[in-house]
Design a protein around this motif. Structure first.
Motif, PDB file in Angstrom:
ATOM      1  N   PRO A 142       0.263   4.726   1.490  1.00 38.12           N
ATOM      2  CA  PRO A 142      -0.553   5.745   2.174  1.00 38.12           C
ATOM      3  C   PRO A 142      -0.147   7.183   1.861  1.00 38.12           C
ATOM      4  CG  PRO A 142       0.002   3.975   3.685  1.00 38.12           C
ATOM      5  CD  PRO A 142       0.799   3.739   2.428  1.00 38.12           C
ATOM      6  N   ASP A 143       1.158   7.426   1.733  1.00 41.68           N
ATOM      7  CA  ASP A 143       1.564   8.823   1.499  1.00 41.68           C
ATOM      8  C   ASP A 143       1.163   9.313   0.106  1.00 41.68           C
ATOM      9  OD1 ASP A 143       2.537   9.056   4.032  1.00 41.68           O
ATOM     10  OD2 ASP A 143       4.600   8.559   3.496  1.00 41.68           O
ATOM     11  N   TRP A 174      -2.858  -1.771  -6.059  1.00 40.78           N
ATOM     12  CA  TRP A 174      -3.438  -0.948  -4.993  1.00 40.78           C
ATOM     13  C   TRP A 174      -3.471   0.545  -5.344  1.00 40.78           C
ATOM     14  CZ3 TRP A 174      -2.582   2.995  -1.572  1.00 40.78           C
ATOM     15  CH2 TRP A 174      -3.379   3.040  -0.430  1.00 40.78           C
ATOM     16  N   PRO A 233     -11.864  10.818  -8.720  1.00 43.58           N
ATOM     17  CA  PRO A 233     -12.213  10.005  -9.894  1.00 43.58           C
ATOM     18  C   PRO A 233     -12.499  10.831 -11.141  1.00 43.58           C
ATOM     19  CG  PRO A 233     -13.932   9.870  -8.204  1.00 43.58           C
ATOM     20  CD  PRO A 233     -12.775  10.563  -7.595  1.00 43.58           C
ATOM     21  N   ASP A 234     -12.927  12.082 -10.943  1.00 47.31           N
ATOM     22  CA  ASP A 234     -13.253  12.894 -12.117  1.00 47.31           C
ATOM     23  C   ASP A 234     -12.018  13.359 -12.877  1.00 47.31           C
ATOM     24  OD1 ASP A 234     -12.523  14.467  -9.983  1.00 47.31           O
ATOM     25  OD2 ASP A 234     -13.800  16.141 -10.554  1.00 47.31           O
ATOM     26  N   GLN A 294      -9.681   6.691  -6.622  1.00 48.82           N
ATOM     27  CA  GLN A 294     -10.972   7.071  -6.054  1.00 48.82           C
ATOM     28  C   GLN A 294     -10.899   8.383  -5.265  1.00 48.82           C
ATOM     29  OE1 GLN A 294     -13.825   5.213  -6.904  1.00 48.82           O
ATOM     30  NE2 GLN A 294     -12.211   4.524  -8.285  1.00 48.82           N
ATOM     31  N   VAL A 295      -9.707   8.924  -5.107  1.00 50.75           N
ATOM     32  CA  VAL A 295      -9.588  10.211  -4.413  1.00 50.75           C
ATOM     33  C   VAL A 295     -10.194  11.320  -5.277  1.00 50.75           C
ATOM     34  CG1 VAL A 295      -7.986  11.928  -3.495  1.00 50.75           C
ATOM     35  CG2 VAL A 295      -7.534   9.489  -3.143  1.00 50.75           C
ATOM     36  N   LEU A 313      -4.989  13.297  -1.776  1.00 53.70           N
ATOM     37  CA  LEU A 313      -6.082  13.854  -0.977  1.00 53.70           C
ATOM     38  C   LEU A 313      -5.933  15.378  -0.865  1.00 53.70           C
ATOM     39  CD1 LEU A 313      -8.480  12.592   0.593  1.00 53.70           C
ATOM     40  CD2 LEU A 313      -7.034  12.565   2.618  1.00 53.70           C
ATOM     41  N   LEU A 314      -4.686  15.822  -0.770  1.00 51.16           N
ATOM     42  CA  LEU A 314      -4.434  17.254  -0.618  1.00 51.16           C
ATOM     43  C   LEU A 314      -4.202  17.974  -1.943  1.00 51.16           C
ATOM     44  CD1 LEU A 314      -2.054  17.324   2.479  1.00 51.16           C
ATOM     45  CD2 LEU A 314      -4.472  17.907   2.395  1.00 51.16           C
ATOM     46  N   TYR A 355      -1.615   8.301  -1.322  1.00 53.27           N
ATOM     47  CA  TYR A 355      -3.043   8.562  -1.109  1.00 53.27           C
ATOM     48  C   TYR A 355      -3.229   9.958  -0.504  1.00 53.27           C
ATOM     49  CZ  TYR A 355      -7.814   8.121   0.535  1.00 53.27           C
ATOM     50  OH  TYR A 355      -9.149   8.354   0.759  1.00 53.27           O
ATOM     51  N   HIS A 356      -2.440  10.266   0.524  1.00 50.20           N
ATOM     52  CA  HIS A 356      -2.611  11.559   1.182  1.00 50.20           C
ATOM     53  C   HIS A 356      -2.122  12.721   0.323  1.00 50.20           C
ATOM     54  CE1 HIS A 356      -3.186   8.947   4.739  1.00 50.20           C
ATOM     55  NE2 HIS A 356      -4.088   9.858   4.988  1.00 50.20           N
ATOM     56  N   ARG A 412       0.854  -1.192   0.000  1.00 52.13           N
ATOM     57  CA  ARG A 412       0.000   0.000   0.000  1.00 52.13           C
ATOM     58  C   ARG A 412       0.891   1.244   0.000  1.00 52.13           C
ATOM     59  NH1 ARG A 412      -1.515  -0.153   4.863  1.00 52.13           N
ATOM     60  NH2 ARG A 412      -0.363  -2.053   5.326  1.00 52.13           N
ATOM     61  N   TYR A 452      -6.369   1.116  -7.588  1.00 52.88           N
ATOM     62  CA  TYR A 452      -7.633   0.833  -6.915  1.00 52.88           C
ATOM     63  C   TYR A 452      -7.970   1.907  -5.881  1.00 52.88           C
ATOM     64  CZ  TYR A 452     -10.610  -1.325  -3.375  1.00 52.88           C
ATOM     65  OH  TYR A 452     -11.592  -1.557  -2.456  1.00 52.88           O
ATOM     66  N   ALA A 453      -7.029   2.208  -5.015  1.00 47.78           N
ATOM     67  CA  ALA A 453      -7.326   3.094  -3.882  1.00 47.78           C
ATOM     68  C   ALA A 453      -7.199   4.568  -4.263  1.00 47.78           C
ATOM     69  CB  ALA A 453      -6.381   2.779  -2.722  1.00 47.78           C
ATOM     70  N   GLY A 481     -16.313   4.334 -12.851  1.00 50.10           N
ATOM     71  CA  GLY A 481     -16.433   5.656 -12.256  1.00 50.10           C
ATOM     72  C   GLY A 481     -15.294   6.623 -12.496  1.00 50.10           C
TER      73      GLY A 481
END
Lengths: 418, 281
Positions: free
Chosen positions: A118-119, A142, A152-153, A149-150, A125-126, A121-122, A116, A145-146, A178
């Motif tokens: 995580p960083d 991963w 998707p557009d 989705q943060v 996110l920001l 992802y974050h 995974r 997949y993950a 999506g």
């Protein structure tokens, strides 16, 4: 030509392979690298978002985390985290392969019991809004997949969909239905995507680029690696999922029952494990530098492709570019599609058909040459990077809006506005 | 401020996970250093199996060191491994010990087991001890706060009602027309929507039954969208009940399966009325 003008190449593109580096062997990773280089070359602002790991099996963070220039590209690396033993993934994966229906919770556990990031992802996110588009790939990993989705557009997927058990898991539905767009490489992949997910996200078949070598030296390859006599070639991972064991079995059947004077030369990773009695007929040359790899294709009677799970099959393109025919497995669809469309070889369903194909090529070398030439034309017409990049950037422009703050004031204004 | 956030987290499909991710983004934008710890492996920085009971909280006592604030997104299913009063009480006490180690503790109560705590003096004492250590207890509604305070009498001055929507991020940029087309909903349809985890207390069956009494309304449709949180008999039985109910009226459809944040938003955008027939909330 894509028809895209410089003023449309606005906004940063994040290209998100799970691994990045000059020695990465994985197909999708190589392709995403070429896409990044190609789009940057056309004037796009490109950034690579990837892990600090380069080894597919160990996932050790052997590169520094952070941002730096690598081979002319801006690369932002994040720590790959493998903090679970993978036991559950293995058990659930076997159940999946056996055709068991996994619950959604089990599918999630299967996905998260692996590497995974995580960083990453974050970071998204920001900062996702700072990218016009984020190109993930392949669907299976991963990060795709993950992290898709943060936002998707603005997430696009270099899909690499195979007809495999994982593709049918419900957790991938959001990804394939999506996101802002799906890049597909072949018509069979396109048909498969529709078959699995009727409500597919916007999508386009853009193909995949293959580099065209300037010249070949088949004799040089033979001399360098001590190979005598005619041979067929297999390039790729030597593992069950790629059809390696079945290939050796078919090859044994072909040479023993037909008395063919042939060797099987193989390059790539994984244990070879030749069947008893064929040790001297199966030759492992390991990892080859690019030029030796190309020469190996050119020296072969034919290239053999036993893998059912191909989204594109880059190696058969490399064989055709070298002017050599392909003997490929029919099951799975992608290899059959290429071979039948190009008329650049034979497809087989079983050991007898495989042996027959090899026997014909041994007996009729001019036929092998003609098939190889047709295959080369097929690749040159469809799968050169310029053609593929045209499709990619056309769709980026269509699927993702340019950031409003970067659009020049004149774009979109009528004459009356000026 | 260094904040440790404890919550389920994406990509786990869970409304609280999504809610937390948006809160984390907001906190990070404010300049806080946020570390997320989830009960299962996820996009969180750390994970810890709370089904280990009090032992997990012993591990937590080490994890919380160095943080200025601990934020917990609370749902009993995340922290309790069974319904034993003594086990849950032991966990409450272990939590209380951890809470004492952190300068600030904040708990967001998404669900709470009021009846169980009210009925057991032991549990009540343990819960009170734990929540007395919490500096700020956040609720989604006044009624939730009132129920909680009746069950766990802590200082009301420490409780607040959350400001909803301050950190929400839309996950779809589709237009309503595009959303409808992508979901196979006719432009002129009038769409009632029940969406979320499929479990009895959400009461989606009540919406289906009520819709059946609507009479002739050819443009109207009711879509029930979601998945079961757990594949346990109680949940699956309710899913079967909904399948049976929706199959009896061609205007009602059950879409059982994975609902991502993006798909969730798309359904909301495509609908005319979101129906909340909850038995409990």
């Amino acid at each position: 030509m894509s028809g895209i003008t410089p003023d449309q190449r606005i906004g940063r593109l994040g290209i998100v392979p799970a691994r990045f580096g000059p020695k990465i062997v994985g197909g999708a990773e190589i392709v995403l690298r070429h896409i990044a280089e190609g789009l940057q070359g056309r004037g796009w602002d490109v950034e690579i978002l990837t892990t600090a790991a380069t080894d597919y099996f160990a996932w050790e963070n052997d590169q520094p985390v952070g941002v730096r220039e690598e081979d002319g590209l801006t690369v932002r690396r994040f720590e790959a985290v493998k903090s679970t033993p993978g036991t559950e993934r293995s058990v659930l994966g076997h159940r999946m392969l056996a055709g068991d229906r996994l619950s959604l919770t089990e599918q999630e556990r299967w996905m998260n019991d692996d590497v995974r990031v995580p960083d990453l992802y974050h970071h998204l996110l920001l900062h996702a809004s700072e990218y016009r588009a984020l190109v993930f790939g392949p669907y299976l990993f991963w990060p795709s997949y993950a992290c898709s989705q943060v936002a998707p557009d603005r997430s696009l997927l270099w899909t690499c969909l195979h007809d495999e058990a994982a593709a049918y898991q419900d957790i991938y539905k959001p990804l394939l239905s999506g996101v802002a767009g799906l890049f597909l490489q072949t018509e069979p992949e396109h048909e498969l995507a529709h078959a699995i997910h009727p409500q597919l996200a916007p999508h386009a078949v853009v193909g995949c680029g293959v580099e065209v070598p300037e010249s070949y030296d088949p004799e040089g390859f033979r001399q360098k690696y001590g190979i005598t006599g005619p041979y067929v070639l297999y390039a790729g991972r030597r593992e069950g999922a790629k059809g390696w064991d079945e290939l050796m079995s078919h090859f044994a059947h072909a040479v023993l029952t037909r008395g063919l004077d042939l060797r099987l030369v193989t390059m790539g990773a994984g244990e070879v494990r030749p069947p008893a009695g064929l040790e001297d007929r199966i030759i492992d040359v390991g990892f080859l530098p690019d030029e030796d790899r190309d020469d190996a294709y050119a020296g072969a009677l034919a290239y053999v492709q036993p893998s059912r799970y191909e989204a594109f099959s880059r190696t058969i393109m490399e064989s055709w570019l070298a002017g050599r025919p392909v003997v490929g497995i029919a099951e799975g669809g992608v290899v059959r599609h290429h071979v039948q469309t190009s008329e650049g070889g034979f497809v087989y369903d079983d050991a007898d058909e495989f042996a027959e194909a090899l026997a014909v090529l041994v007996k009729h070398p001019h036929l092998a040459d003609e098939m190889g030439a047709r295959g080369r034309d097929y690749v040159l017409q469809r799968y050169q990077w310029d053609i593929v990049l045209d499709g990619i950037e056309r769709n980026i422009v269509e699927w993702t809006p340019a950031p409003a703050d970067l659009v020049p004031a004149t774009v979109g204004q009528s004459e009356g506005d000026l | 401020m260094r904040i440790l956030m404890v919550s389920p987290y994406p990509p786990q499909r869970d409304g609280i996970a999504n809610y937390t991710a948006q809160s984390v983004a907001a906190l990070m934008r404010e300049g806080h250093e946020v570390v997320v710890l989830s009960p299962q492996p996820s996009a969180a920085h750390q994970h810890l199996d709370f089904m280990a009971g009090p032992r997990a909280w012993a591990a937590m006592s080490r994890r919380v060191r160095g943080f200025d604030k601990l934020v917990i997104q609370w749902h009993p299913a995340f922290f309790y491994r069974n319904s034993s009063i003594s086990d849950r009480s032991a966990i409450d006490l272990a939590m209380a010990a951890v809470f004492r180690l952190v300068p600030q503790v904040e708990v967001w109560v998404h669900e709470y087991e009021y009846a169980e705590v009210t009925a057991s003096a032991t549990r009540r004492r343990a819960a009170k001890l734990a929540f007395s250590q919490v500096d700020r207890i956040v609720f989604h509604s006044e009624s939730e706060r009132d129920l909680f305070l009746a069950a766990v009498p802590v200082d009301p001055a420490r409780t607040v009602i959350s400001e909803h929507g301050h950190a929400f991020l839309p996950r779809t940029s589709m237009t309503r027309e595009q959303a409808r087309e992508s979901l196979g909903i006719a432009p002129d349809a009038f769409t009632f929507l029940c969406i979320g985890f499929i479990q009895r207390h959400k009461g989606f069956d009540r919406a289906v039954r009520a819709f059946g009494r609507l009479g002739p309304a050819p443009q109207a449709r009711l879509d029930v969208v979601g998945s079961t949180r757990l594949e346990e008999p109680e949940f699956l039985a309710y899913l079967n009940e909904l399948e049976w109910l929706t199959s009896s009226d061609p205007r009602t459809t059950l879409h059982a399966g994975y609902v991502s944040d993006e798909l969730f938003d798309r359904w909301i955008l495509a609908s005319d009325v979101v129906v909340l027939p909850y038995r409990e909330i």
